[in-house]
Design an enzyme around this catalytic site. Structure first.
Site, short mmCIF file in Angstrom:
data_model
loop_
_atom_site.label_atom_id
_atom_site.label_comp_id
_atom_site.label_asym_id
_atom_site.label_seq_id
_atom_site.Cartn_x
_atom_site.Cartn_y
_atom_site.Cartn_z
CB THR B 20 -0.92 0.03 1.23
OG1 THR B 20 -0.12 -0.20 2.39
CG2 THR B 20 -2.00 -1.03 1.15
CB CYS B 21 -0.27 4.71 -0.20
SG CYS B 21 0.28 6.40 -0.30
N PRO B 22 3.06 4.27 0.76
CG PRO B 22 5.06 5.40 1.34
CD PRO B 22 3.97 4.53 1.91
#
Lengths: 396, 83
Positions: B20-22
Site C-alpha cells: 500500500t501507499c507509499p
C-alpha cells in the site's frame, strides 16, 4: 439522447449523480474545502474536531476489561470522539461499498509489523502532542493553538526520518508481493452486485442513528455521527491523506497536498477566528496542546509512525473502511499505546513538563495572530512549490 | 485505447500487489531511475491509491504515463514510459 419522460429524466440525472459521486475520484482541493467546512460544523456543534481521544477510549476499555485499570471509561457509544470516528469509518465503508472498492485486503507479513510499529509510534506521539494529525495539528492550528505549529514542524521531521527508513527497507528488506487469487466464480455469489445496496443501507442506518440519539436526548452525539459520516465519505471519495502533505515533498517533490491542506487550514482558521472572536464558542476552546516539547517531540514520533503505517489517524480509519487489514493492526496498536502512554505521562508527572497550551491571540492579539497564521501557511506553500521545481528537499 | 494498452510490451515488470501507499510509488521511482530512455515499465498493483498516485507521478520527470488496465482477477496494470 436524453429521456423525455419525467421518471426517465429523474433516473438519468440520478445515474449521472451516482456516477459523479461514487465512480469518479473527487478532486483533492474540493475535499480540502469540504473538510474545513465539516471541521467548522463540528466546532460550532460541539468542540474542535479530534480523533486520537476516540482511539484512546477504546484503549482505556482494553486496560479496564483486562483488569490493568480500575477506572471505568465512558461507554464508547456515548463518547463524542468515538462517535465521530465511528461515523468516519462507516462513511468510508459505505463509500467503498457503493463504489465497489471494498475488499478484505491482505498485505505481506512485514507490512503488518510496520502497521504495528506505526500504530505504536502514532499512539505515543499523539499522547505527547495532545492530539494526532487532526487534533494536534489540523485543529490545533485552526483554533490558533501554538502547539499546532510545533507539531507541524515535528511531523515534517518525522516524515523525513520515516521516509529514510522506508528507503533503507526497500534496499535491505525487499518484500514479495502478495496476490489473492480470486476464487472460482462458478457457483459463487457475486458480492459486487449487492455491495452498493449494503453501502446505501449503512448510510440509511447512520441517518436513523441520528434520530435514535436525538430521541434519547443525545442530539449532540447524533450530529457528530452524521458529521463523521460526511468526513468519511469525503475522505474516501477524494483519497484525502494528510500524510501526503509531509511525505510527498520529500519523496516526489509533489506539492499538491501541501497547498490543499494549507488552503483547508486557512478556511478553518478564518471560520474559527469568526467563531472565537465573536465568542460563539469560548476563545480558548481546544487550546491545550503542550507547547513546545510535547507538540514537537510528539509530532516527530507521530510523523515516523504515519510513514511506517502508511496512514495517519484519519486515513487509518477510512482505509480500514476500504478493507486494509494492515491498518486494523495499526488501529489497535494506536488505541492501546495512546491510552498507556498518556496514563504513564500523567502518573509520572512528566505531562506537566511537556509544555502548556498557548492561545496565539492571547500573546500577540487577534490583529497579529491572523496575519501570522496566514503568512506561515503561505510560506509553507511557497517552499513546497519551489521544492517541486528545484527538488531541493527530495531525498530519493 | 484499451486494445492499445493491452498490446504494450513492457521491458520491466514490477509487482506491488498487496503493498500500500507509499511503497508502490517508491518502488516505481526506484526502478525508473535505472531504466533506459524509451523503455516501458509495467507496474502491477492492487492498492486503489495507486490509481491516483501512479498516473500523476508517471507524467513527471520527463516520463510518460501510457495508461492503466483493470484485470478481471482484481488488480491493475499501469504502464509508464521512461523519458
Amino acid at each position: 439522447m436524453g429521456s423525455e419522460t419525467f421518471c426517465g429524466s429523474i433516473k438519468e440525472e440520478l445515474n449521472k449523480a451516482y456516477s459523479g459521486f461514487f465512480k469518479e475520484n473527487w478532486p483533492t482541493w474540493l475535499a480540502g474545502i469540504l473538510i474545513a467546512f465539516m471541521a467548522l460544523m463540528i466546532f460550532l456543534w460541539s468542540s474542535p474536531w479530534g480523533i486520537a481521544a476516540g482511539y484512546r477510549n477504546l484503549g482505556d476499555w482494553f486496560f479496564f476489561l483486562t483488569g490493568a485499570s480500575c477506572i471505568k471509561p465512558v461507554a464508547p457509544l456515548l463518547h463524542p470522539v468515538v462517535i465521530v470516528n465511528l461515523g468516519l469509518f462507516l462513511g468510508a465503508l459505505a463509500s467503498a461499498l457503493i463504489s465497489n472498492q471494498f475488499k478484505i485486503r491482505r498485505a505481506p507479513a512485514m507490512e503488518y509489523l510496520k502497521g504495528l510499529a506505526g500504530g505504536i509510534f502514532m499512539g505515543a506521539g499523539a499522547a505527547l502532542a495532545g492530539g494526532c494529525n487532526v487534533g494536534g495539528f489540523y485543529s490545533a492550528i485552526g483554533v490558533f493553538s501554538i502547539g499546532g505549529f510545533a507539531m507541524m514542524i515535528g511531523l515534517g521531521i518525522g516524515a523525513y526520518l520515516g521516509l529514510k527508513y522506508l528507503l533503507w527497507e526497500m534496499e535491505h528488506l525487499p518484500q514479495k508481493a502478495v496476490f489473492q487469487q480470486p476464487e472460482s466464480q462458478k457457483d459463487k455469489f457475486d458480492w459486487s452486485i449487492i455491495q452498493p445496496y449494503l453501502g446505501g443501507l449503512i448510510l440509511l442506518l447512520i441517518v436513523a442513528g441520528f434520530y435514535i440519539y436525538s430521541f434519547l436526548d443525545k442530539t449532540e452525539l447524533g450530529g457528530l455521527l452524521f458529521f463523521g459520516l460526511l468526513i468519511g465519505l469525503i475522505m474516501h471519495r477524494s483519497r484525502f491523506c494528510f500524510v501526503r502533505a509531509f511525505r510527498c515533498p520529500l519523496m516526489t517533490g509533489e506539492s499538491e497536498m501541501v497547498w490543499v491542506v494549507a488552503m483547508s487550514l486557512m478556511i478553518y482558521g478564518f471560520g474559527s477566528a469568526v467563531i472565537k472572536w465573536n465568542y460563539l464558542q469560548p476563545d480558548t476552546m481546544g487550546v491545550y496542546h503542550p507547547f513546545w516539547i510535547g507538540s514537537l517531540t510528539g509530532g516527530v514520533i507521530f510523523g515516523i509512525g504515519m510513514l511506517l503505517a502508511g496512514g495517519c489517524a484519519s486515513s487509518t480509519l477510512w482505509r480500514l473502511g476500504e478493507g486494509h487489514t494492515k491498518l486494523a493492526v495499526t488501529f489497535i496498536a494506536f488505541a492501546i499505546t495512546n491510552s498507556l502512554v498518556l496514563s504513564l505521562l500523567k502518573k509520572s508527572g512528566l505531562i506537566d513538563k511537556l509544555g502548556t497550551g498557548i492561545f496565539l491571540p492571547d500573546i500577540v492579539s487577534w490583529y497579529i495572530a491572523v496575519p501570522f497564521f496566514v503568512l506561515i501557511l503561505i510560506g509553507w506553500v511557497f517552499i513546497a512549490l519551489w521544492n517541486e521545481k528545484s527538488e531541493k528537499f527530495v531525498i530519493f | 485505447m484499451t486494445t492499445d494498452i493491452e498490446n504494450i510490451k513492457a521491458d520491466e515488470i514490477l509487482d506491488t500487489r498487496g503493498l500500500t501507499c507509499p511503497m508502490p510509488l517508491l518502488k516505481t521511482k526506484k526502478i525508473l531511475k535505472v531504466m533506459n530512455a524509451g523503455a516501458v515499465l509495467e507496474i502491477i498493483g492492487s492498492d486503489p491509491g495507486s490509481k491516483k498516485d501512479l498516473p500523476e507521478f508517471g507524467n513527471k520527470q520527463g516520463n510518460q504515463f501510457l495508461g492503466m488496465l483493470d484485470d478481471p482477477a482484481g488488480y491493475t496494470r499501469f504502464f509508464i514510459k521512461r523519458g
